[in-house]
Design a protein around this motif. Structure first.
Motif, mmCIF file in Angstrom:
data_model
loop_
_atom_site.group_PDB
_atom_site.id
_atom_site.type_symbol
_atom_site.label_atom_id
_atom_site.label_comp_id
_atom_site.label_asym_id
_atom_site.label_seq_id
_atom_site.Cartn_x
_atom_site.Cartn_y
_atom_site.Cartn_z
ATOM 1 N N ARG A 116 0.923 -1.239 0.136
ATOM 2 C CA ARG A 116 -0.136 0.124 0.021
ATOM 3 C C ARG A 116 0.801 1.119 0.075
ATOM 4 N NH1 ARG A 116 -3.094 -3.083 3.862
ATOM 5 N NH2 ARG A 116 -1.902 -1.840 5.570
ATOM 6 N N ALA A 117 2.125 1.061 0.661
ATOM 7 C CA ALA A 117 2.879 2.267 0.820
ATOM 8 C C ALA A 117 3.418 2.562 -0.605
ATOM 9 C CB ALA A 117 3.747 2.155 1.828
ATOM 10 N N HIS A 118 3.929 1.513 -1.168
ATOM 11 C CA HIS A 118 4.490 1.741 -2.684
ATOM 12 C C HIS A 118 3.630 2.418 -3.382
ATOM 13 C CE1 HIS A 118 8.582 0.072 -1.693
ATOM 14 N NE2 HIS A 118 8.127 -0.868 -1.098
ATOM 15 N N LEU A 119 2.196 1.742 -3.414
ATOM 16 C CA LEU A 119 1.195 2.350 -4.554
ATOM 17 C C LEU A 119 1.228 3.783 -4.214
ATOM 18 C CD1 LEU A 119 -1.083 -0.705 -4.916
ATOM 19 C CD2 LEU A 119 0.548 0.286 -6.279
ATOM 20 N N ARG A 120 0.783 4.102 -2.806
ATOM 21 C CA ARG A 120 0.742 5.537 -2.539
ATOM 22 C C ARG A 120 1.920 6.479 -2.948
ATOM 23 N NH1 ARG A 120 -1.570 3.653 2.167
ATOM 24 N NH2 ARG A 120 0.298 3.838 3.364
ATOM 25 N N ARG A 121 3.223 5.989 -2.784
ATOM 26 C CA ARG A 121 4.222 6.903 -3.033
ATOM 27 C C ARG A 121 4.236 7.166 -4.900
ATOM 28 N NH1 ARG A 121 6.274 9.716 0.679
ATOM 29 N NH2 ARG A 121 8.191 10.228 -0.712
ATOM 30 N N ARG A 122 3.826 6.109 -5.536
ATOM 31 C CA ARG A 122 3.767 6.304 -6.831
ATOM 32 C C ARG A 122 2.778 7.525 -7.442
ATOM 33 N NH1 ARG A 122 2.576 0.782 -10.016
ATOM 34 N NH2 ARG A 122 2.657 2.274 -11.692
ATOM 35 N N THR A 123 1.760 7.849 -6.500
ATOM 36 C CA THR A 123 1.008 9.010 -6.940
ATOM 37 C C THR A 123 1.147 10.135 -6.476
ATOM 38 O OG1 THR A 123 -0.489 8.556 -4.996
ATOM 39 C CG2 THR A 123 -0.895 7.089 -6.873
ATOM 40 N N VAL A 124 2.294 10.180 -5.887
ATOM 41 C CA VAL A 124 2.856 11.609 -5.112
ATOM 42 C C VAL A 124 3.282 12.474 -6.455
ATOM 43 C CG1 VAL A 124 4.212 12.924 -3.623
ATOM 44 C CG2 VAL A 124 2.949 10.960 -2.929
ATOM 45 N N VAL A 125 2.731 13.756 -6.427
ATOM 46 C CA VAL A 125 3.576 14.569 -7.522
ATOM 47 C C VAL A 125 4.083 15.781 -6.758
ATOM 48 C CG1 VAL A 125 3.097 16.360 -9.423
ATOM 49 C CG2 VAL A 125 1.742 14.138 -9.160
ATOM 50 N N TRP A 187 4.773 2.999 8.584
ATOM 51 C CA TRP A 187 5.541 1.881 8.214
ATOM 52 C C TRP A 187 5.408 0.838 9.231
ATOM 53 C CZ3 TRP A 187 7.605 0.420 4.020
ATOM 54 C CH2 TRP A 187 8.547 -0.435 4.190
ATOM 55 N N PHE A 188 5.525 -0.384 8.557
ATOM 56 C CA PHE A 188 5.194 -1.604 9.415
ATOM 57 C C PHE A 188 6.459 -2.454 9.215
ATOM 58 C CE2 PHE A 188 1.501 -3.560 11.237
ATOM 59 C CZ PHE A 188 2.084 -4.904 11.685
ATOM 60 N N GLY A 189 7.346 -2.559 10.394
ATOM 61 C CA GLY A 189 8.624 -3.300 10.368
ATOM 62 C C GLY A 189 9.927 -2.570 10.584
ATOM 63 N N PRO A 190 11.037 -3.395 10.676
ATOM 64 C CA PRO A 190 12.280 -2.708 10.958
ATOM 65 C C PRO A 190 12.852 -1.534 10.021
ATOM 66 C CG PRO A 190 12.823 -4.730 10.073
ATOM 67 C CD PRO A 190 11.055 -4.642 9.999
ATOM 68 N N THR A 191 13.779 -0.928 10.359
ATOM 69 C CA THR A 191 14.199 0.270 9.714
ATOM 70 C C THR A 191 15.608 -0.097 9.047
ATOM 71 O OG1 THR A 191 15.466 1.271 11.753
ATOM 72 C CG2 THR A 191 13.136 1.916 11.279
ATOM 73 N N LYS A 192 16.004 -1.220 9.188
ATOM 74 C CA LYS A 192 17.240 -1.914 8.542
ATOM 75 C C LYS A 192 17.234 -1.408 7.083
ATOM 76 C CE LYS A 192 20.252 -5.504 7.861
ATOM 77 N NZ LYS A 192 21.504 -4.897 8.240
#
Length: 224
Positions: A116-125, A187-192
């Motif tokens: 979901r995060a990746h798809l949202r980022r694709r739409t940011v102008v 964000w869901f998960g570690p920051t590595k």
């Protein structure tokens, strides 16, 4: 809005079917490929928006498949699924065209959050067209990076990370801020994954890699 098409490249029948079922339940249109060759054929046939790519394929090396998928579907988001935990192998996959990675075993909730995060980022102008800091120039609308006259080929997340740092050149940007801005506010998960992307980005910047300074325990700074 049409459902996002997802190409699932996984040779384990159990994992593959579980992923396909979960994706369908969450409103995606999944297609399963059990080999590298099937993945390449599937990419040409379906033009996926997202690719979930297992690196341990039976016929073609997963990194090679990643590189060829990037050429076949340049706009797709490629998320590598791997049981390999060595950082260098992940960096090689990122260099080959992957945008992100998850290490097996992973939680489906984390995977869905990242997609979901990746798809949202694709739409940011972006509001601004260009950003220049020293030798670095970023064309924010075309999403192209230059050092002097030389273009630096960056993957989507590498570009977003560089833009986030260069946009506040001279300031310390915390790890939390970078995860929020480049990945997702929830964000869901570690920051590595941030460290891996910084490592890959520095390699691509070459002699300008020292522009990105680590502020231990806090975050990173792009030096003016």
């Amino acid at each position: 809005m049409a459902a996002a098409r997802v190409l699932v490249v996984e040779d384990d029948p159990g994992i593959g079917s579980e992923l396909v079922e979960a994706l369908a339940v969450h409103g995606y249109e999944p297609v399963l490929a059990a080999t590298g060759q099937a993945a390449l054929e599937g990419a040409h046939a379906t033009a996926p928006d997202l690719v979930l790519l297992d690196l341990g394929l039976p016929d073609i090396d997963g990194v090679m498949v990643c590189r060829r998928l990037r050429m076949a579907v340049p706009e797709a988001v490629i998320v590598v699924l791997t049981a390999r935990t060595q950082e260098l192998e992940v960096v090689v996959a990122l260099d080959a065209g992957a945008d992100d990675y998850l290490t097996k075993p992973f939680r489906l909730t984390e995977l869905m959050a990242r997609l979901r995060a990746h798809l949202r980022r694709r739409t940011v102008v972006p509001e601004e067209r260009a950003l220049t800091v020293g030798r670095l120039r970023l064309d924010l609308l075309a999403r192209r990076a230059y050092l002097g006259e030389q273009e630096v080929m960056l993957r989507p997340k590498e570009f977003d990370l560089l833009a986030a740092l260069a946009g506040r050149a001279g300031e310390v940007v915390t790890r939390e801020q970078l995860m929020d801005e480049v990945w997702d506010e929830n964000w869901f998960g570690p920051t590595k994954t941030l460290d891996v992307h910084v490592f890959a980005l520095r390699r691509k910047l070459g002699e300008d890699a020292t522009s990105i300074t680590t502020v231990r325990g806090v975050g990173y700074r792009y030096e003016v």
